[in-house]
Structures are given as structure tokens and as C-alpha cells.
Design a protein around this motif. Structure first.
Motif, PDB file in Angstrom:
ATOM      1  N   PHE A  25      -8.523  10.748   2.332  1.00 18.98           N
ATOM      2  CA  PHE A  25      -7.240  10.797   1.408  1.00 18.98           C
ATOM      3  C   PHE A  25      -6.138  11.165   2.367  1.00 18.98           C
ATOM      4  O   PHE A  25      -4.871  10.770   2.451  1.00 18.98           O
ATOM      5  N   ALA A  26      -6.291  12.505   2.829  1.00 19.15           N
ATOM      6  CA  ALA A  26      -5.509  13.199   3.863  1.00 19.15           C
ATOM      7  C   ALA A  26      -4.937  12.329   5.174  1.00 19.15           C
ATOM      8  O   ALA A  26      -4.175  12.507   5.496  1.00 19.15           O
ATOM      9  N   ARG A  27      -6.125  11.710   5.613  1.00 19.58           N
ATOM     10  CA  ARG A  27      -5.675  10.792   6.672  1.00 19.58           C
ATOM     11  C   ARG A  27      -4.832   9.756   6.262  1.00 19.58           C
ATOM     12  O   ARG A  27      -4.235   9.334   7.178  1.00 19.58           O
ATOM     13  N   MET A  28      -5.268   8.880   5.224  1.00 20.86           N
ATOM     14  CA  MET A  28      -4.558   7.931   4.753  1.00 20.86           C
ATOM     15  C   MET A  28      -3.036   8.379   4.525  1.00 20.86           C
ATOM     16  O   MET A  28      -1.768   7.797   4.877  1.00 20.86           O
ATOM     17  N   PHE A  29      -2.615   9.645   3.820  1.00 21.84           N
ATOM     18  CA  PHE A  29      -1.323  10.190   3.772  1.00 21.84           C
ATOM     19  C   PHE A  29      -0.867  10.318   5.090  1.00 21.84           C
ATOM     20  O   PHE A  29       0.431  10.079   5.151  1.00 21.84           O
ATOM     21  N   GLU A  30      -1.253  10.857   5.932  1.00 20.39           N
ATOM     22  CA  GLU A  30      -0.759  11.294   7.187  1.00 20.39           C
ATOM     23  C   GLU A  30      -0.554  10.102   7.887  1.00 20.39           C
ATOM     24  O   GLU A  30       0.589   9.778   8.648  1.00 20.39           O
ATOM     25  N   GLU A  31      -1.447   8.940   8.019  1.00 17.78           N
ATOM     26  CA  GLU A  31      -1.163   7.735   8.855  1.00 17.78           C
ATOM     27  C   GLU A  31      -0.115   6.963   8.400  1.00 17.78           C
ATOM     28  O   GLU A  31       0.683   6.281   9.272  1.00 17.78           O
ATOM     29  N   LEU A  32       0.126   6.908   7.002  1.00 13.43           N
ATOM     30  CA  LEU A  32       1.269   6.039   6.297  1.00 13.43           C
ATOM     31  C   LEU A  32       2.739   6.559   7.137  1.00 13.43           C
ATOM     32  O   LEU A  32       3.668   5.845   6.822  1.00 13.43           O
ATOM     33  N   GLN A  33       2.688   7.886   7.143  1.00 15.01           N
ATOM     34  CA  GLN A  33       3.833   8.326   7.721  1.00 15.01           C
ATOM     35  C   GLN A  33       4.148   8.161   9.199  1.00 15.01           C
ATOM     36  O   GLN A  33       5.187   8.427   9.756  1.00 15.01           O
ATOM     37  N   PHE A  65       0.951  -1.182  -0.047  1.00 14.75           N
ATOM     38  CA  PHE A  65       0.030   0.021  -0.094  1.00 14.75           C
ATOM     39  C   PHE A  65       1.005   1.158   0.071  1.00 14.75           C
ATOM     40  O   PHE A  65       1.723   1.068   0.644  1.00 14.75           O
ATOM     41  N   ASN A  66       0.562   2.288  -0.647  1.00  9.53           N
ATOM     42  CA  ASN A  66       1.194   3.299  -0.843  1.00  9.53           C
ATOM     43  C   ASN A  66       0.137   4.619  -1.096  1.00  9.53           C
ATOM     44  O   ASN A  66      -0.640   4.348  -1.874  1.00  9.53           O
ATOM     45  N   ASN A  79       4.272   6.147  13.185  1.00 10.18           N
ATOM     46  CA  ASN A  79       4.743   4.867  13.502  1.00 10.18           C
ATOM     47  C   ASN A  79       3.708   4.190  14.392  1.00 10.18           C
ATOM     48  O   ASN A  79       4.359   3.141  14.887  1.00 10.18           O
ATOM     49  N   TYR A  80       2.570   4.112  14.129  1.00 11.43           N
ATOM     50  CA  TYR A  80       1.459   3.239  14.925  1.00 11.43           C
ATOM     51  C   TYR A  80       1.558   1.797  14.451  1.00 11.43           C
ATOM     52  O   TYR A  80       1.650   1.649  13.145  1.00 11.43           O
ATOM     53  N   THR A  81       1.577   0.982  15.344  1.00  7.11           N
ATOM     54  CA  THR A  81       1.798  -0.281  15.083  1.00  7.11           C
ATOM     55  C   THR A  81       0.892  -1.111  14.274  1.00  7.11           C
ATOM     56  O   THR A  81       1.277  -1.850  13.322  1.00  7.11           O
ATOM     57  N   TYR A  82      -0.300  -0.364  14.445  1.00  4.40           N
ATOM     58  CA  TYR A  82      -1.571  -1.138  13.414  1.00  4.40           C
ATOM     59  C   TYR A  82      -2.005  -0.152  12.220  1.00  4.40           C
ATOM     60  O   TYR A  82      -3.130  -0.201  11.904  1.00  4.40           O
ATOM     61  N   LYS A  83      -0.974   0.621  11.901  1.00  4.78           N
ATOM     62  CA  LYS A  83      -1.648   1.566  10.891  1.00  4.78           C
ATOM     63  C   LYS A  83      -1.957   1.140   9.614  1.00  4.78           C
ATOM     64  O   LYS A  83      -2.761   1.555   8.887  1.00  4.78           O
ATOM     65  N   TYR A  84      -1.410  -0.260   9.146  1.00  2.36           N
ATOM     66  CA  TYR A  84      -2.032  -0.833   7.905  1.00  2.36           C
ATOM     67  C   TYR A  84      -3.421  -1.297   8.067  1.00  2.36           C
ATOM     68  O   TYR A  84      -4.298  -1.189   7.159  1.00  2.36           O
ATOM     69  N   ASP A  85      -3.730  -1.726   9.478  1.00  4.24           N
ATOM     70  CA  ASP A  85      -5.128  -2.101   9.491  1.00  4.24           C
ATOM     71  C   ASP A  85      -6.095  -0.634   9.425  1.00  4.24           C
ATOM     72  O   ASP A  85      -7.216  -0.733   8.698  1.00  4.24           O
ATOM     73  N   LEU A  86      -5.334   0.262  10.099  1.00  4.98           N
ATOM     74  CA  LEU A  86      -6.213   1.733   9.866  1.00  4.98           C
ATOM     75  C   LEU A  86      -6.321   2.045   8.563  1.00  4.98           C
ATOM     76  O   LEU A  86      -7.426   2.456   8.035  1.00  4.98           O
ATOM     77  N   LEU A  87      -5.259   2.089   7.738  1.00  7.41           N
ATOM     78  CA  LEU A  87      -5.198   2.391   6.441  1.00  7.41           C
ATOM     79  C   LEU A  87      -6.295   1.611   5.620  1.00  7.41           C
ATOM     80  O   LEU A  87      -6.973   2.155   4.484  1.00  7.41           O
TER      81      LEU A  87
END
Length: 301
Positions: free
Chosen positions: A141-149, A28-29, A151-159
Motif C-alpha cells: 500500500f505504501a508503494r501504491m501511495f508513493e507511486e500515485l504521486q 484509482f486513488n 510522474n512516471y508515464t506508466y504509473k497506472y499500469d504499475l498501480l
């Protein structure tokens, strides 16, 4: 027809390649479009990607998607999948927004992403947005862009959840086609198997590749049911006969090949199951109301 792999994609944007994604997560990116768009290119060619892409675009352009050319202005959501060849033709210099790319593996534990209507055709994949709707999707989309940067352990679940919110939000804007298609009655199971068998033969990527199953009786034999049973099931679910559905898909592929290759008419006809080129020519002209060569020329012009 070229198939753009992720590795090739990142050759153009080496600074954007997230090389640290765990293998089991898939890929994902997300990109800010203003930061990655190159100047307008004079040459545009069809290609398929090995990945899915969801774009939120503001700008004037044309998207050549399968056999269709759709002009887009203002805010637009665009969903593309690995099975459909397409290219963008930019009209205006300025484009803003986001695009995210991901592989099917990214959703592997959550069903088949390609079953969602927004990934199944241009009529459902390209969605103009009002200013109000554009603001809602821009926030996602802005939330996804911010979340990808982060260090949250479960960020890919959130994305994954945020991306699903984009998909469902887009489908809710098209209620007639946004209903869930995962059902269990016999006619729908037969229809699903038929569509899978039909689509398995496409896209045509080499001029020595020919479809093998192109008649109602051949599909019925493959599915081990009587042709009348197949016709009844498809008619009940789609409103169309087996032959109509086969011919529609062959015609769509014919248009794609005429637009995206330099193969001659005989080669295209052979790939699509026509032993004689004049049979293909008659098939095409009777449905499009113009000769195949004239159709090709009109797409070039």
C-alpha cells in the motif's frame, strides 16, 4: 438505500480528488487513513458505493457487511464491491492504514475484477492479519501511495499490478476459496449463468421493485434447459440444489432489507417474490429461527 457515487465521496475529501486521470484508464486513488478519517459519527446507515474499495486497517471497529456484522481488531484487510451494502462502525478513535478506491473500468482490459473471491462475500472479504503479514501488505500500500504521486508515464499500469498483488496475496491466505474459478466444462458454465441471472435481480433498492425469477423451474426456463439438468449442474459444482441457492440469496437480501430499511414486512416479502406476507414470515422464521420483526429489533439493539 443510498448509493454513494465517486463525486459524493470526494465531497468529503475535496483535496484528495485526482482530477487529471485520463478517462480511458478508469479511476484509482489511495488514501492514508489517518489523514482522512472524520470523528466518530453517531449515526450509521447502510449504503452501496459505485466503486470498489480495498482497505488496510489497524484499529477496533465493526463492519456491517450485507447481512453480517463482523468485529475487527488489529490489522485487517477489507474488500468491498459496488453490489454489497455496508457501513463502518468505529469503536476506537485511532485508526491507521490505507484505503484505495477504484472503478471496474480500471481493470476493464484485464478480466472481471468481481470474479475474484475476495469481492464475493464477507467470509472472504474480511481478513485478519498477523503482524508479519500486515507488514507485507503495508509495504504494498505504501508503494501504491508513493507511486500515485509520481510522474512516471506508466504509473497506472504499475498501480494496477501492485493492487493485483494485494488481491492475490489475500487470496493465497485462503487457499480453499482462492482457486481460479474461470473454467470451461458444461456444469460450471451453467452454474455461472445461473448465478449471473440470480444476482441480476439484486440488490433491492426500491419498495416497488420485485424479483421476477424465484423458482428452479423459472430459472431453468430462462436458461432454456430442463430443470433436472440445472439441478444436476448446480449440485455438482456447489453441492446445493437450485432451490437451496435461490432461498439462501433471498434470505440474505431479506436480512439486509430488515436491517437497512424501514419497509414493513409485507413490502419486503413482496419485493422478494412472496405474494402473501405470512408466506414470507414463515419462510424467514423457519430458517433464522426467529420472527422477522424480532430479527430487525435485535439488529437495532
Amino acid at each position: 438505500m443510498a448509493v454513494v457515487q465517486l463525486k459524493t465521496f470526494y465531497n468529503y475529501f475535496p483535496d484528495q480528488d485526482p482530477k487529471t486521470i485520463p478517462n480511458e484508464i478508469g479511476h484509482f486513488n489511495i488514501f492514508d487513513i489517518a489523514g482522512i478519517l472524520a470523528p466518530k459519527s453517531k449515526q450509521v446507515t447502510y449504503s452501496r458505493r459505485s466503486f470498489y474499495k480495498v482497505s488496510l486497517i489497524e484499529g477496533h471497529s465493526k463492519i456491517h457487511y450485507a447481512d453480517q456484522c463482523i468485529e475487527i481488531k488489529g490489522h485487517t484487510l477489507v474488500f468491498t464491491n459496488p453490489m454489497v451494502p455496508y457501513f463502518w462502525e468505529r469503536i476506537s478513535e485511532k485508526h491507521t492504514g490505507y484505503l484505495c478506491v477504484f472503478t471496474e473500468d480500471f481493470f476493464s482490459r484485464f478480466g472481471s475484477i468481481n470474479q475474484y473471491p475476495v469481492f464475493q462475500g464477507a467470509d472472504t472479504a474480511i481478513i485478519p492479519l498477523s503482524d508479519d503479514k500486515a507488514e507485507i501488505f503495508n509495504t504494498l500500500f505504501a508503494r501504491m501511495f508513493e507511486e500515485l504521486q509520481s510522474n512516471y508515464t506508466y504509473k497506472y499500469d504499475l498501480l494496477r499490478n501492485l493492487l493485483m498483488e494485494v488481491i492475490h496475496g489475500a487470496q493465497k491466505m485462503q487457499p480453499a476459496i482462492g482457486t481460479q474459478t474461470f473454467t470451461h466444462n458444461a456444469a460450471e458454465r451453467i452454474t455461472s449463468l445461473f448465478v449471473e441471472l440470480l444476482e441480476r435481480q439484486f440488490p433491492i433498492e426500491l419498495n416497488n421493485q420485485a424479483i421476477k425469477i424465484n423458482s428452479a423451474s423459472a430459472f431453468a426456463a430462462q436458461l432454456n434447459i430442463h430443470v433436472n439438468h440445472l439441478n444436476k449442474a448446480l449440485k455438482e459444482i456447489t453441492g446445493k440444489t437450485t432451490t437451496q441457492l435461490i432461498n439462501e440469496r433471498i434470505l440474505q437480501e431479506a436480512k439486509i432489507l430488515l436491517k437497512s430499511t424501514n419497509w414493513n414486512i409485507a413490502e419486503i416479502g413482496w419485493c422478494l417474490g412472496f405474494k402473501e406476507s405470512n408466506h414470507f414470515s414463515n419462510f424467514f422464521k423457519s430458517r433464522v429461527k426467529t420472527a422477522a420483526l424480532k430479527y430487525r429489533q435485535s439488529q437495532i439493539d
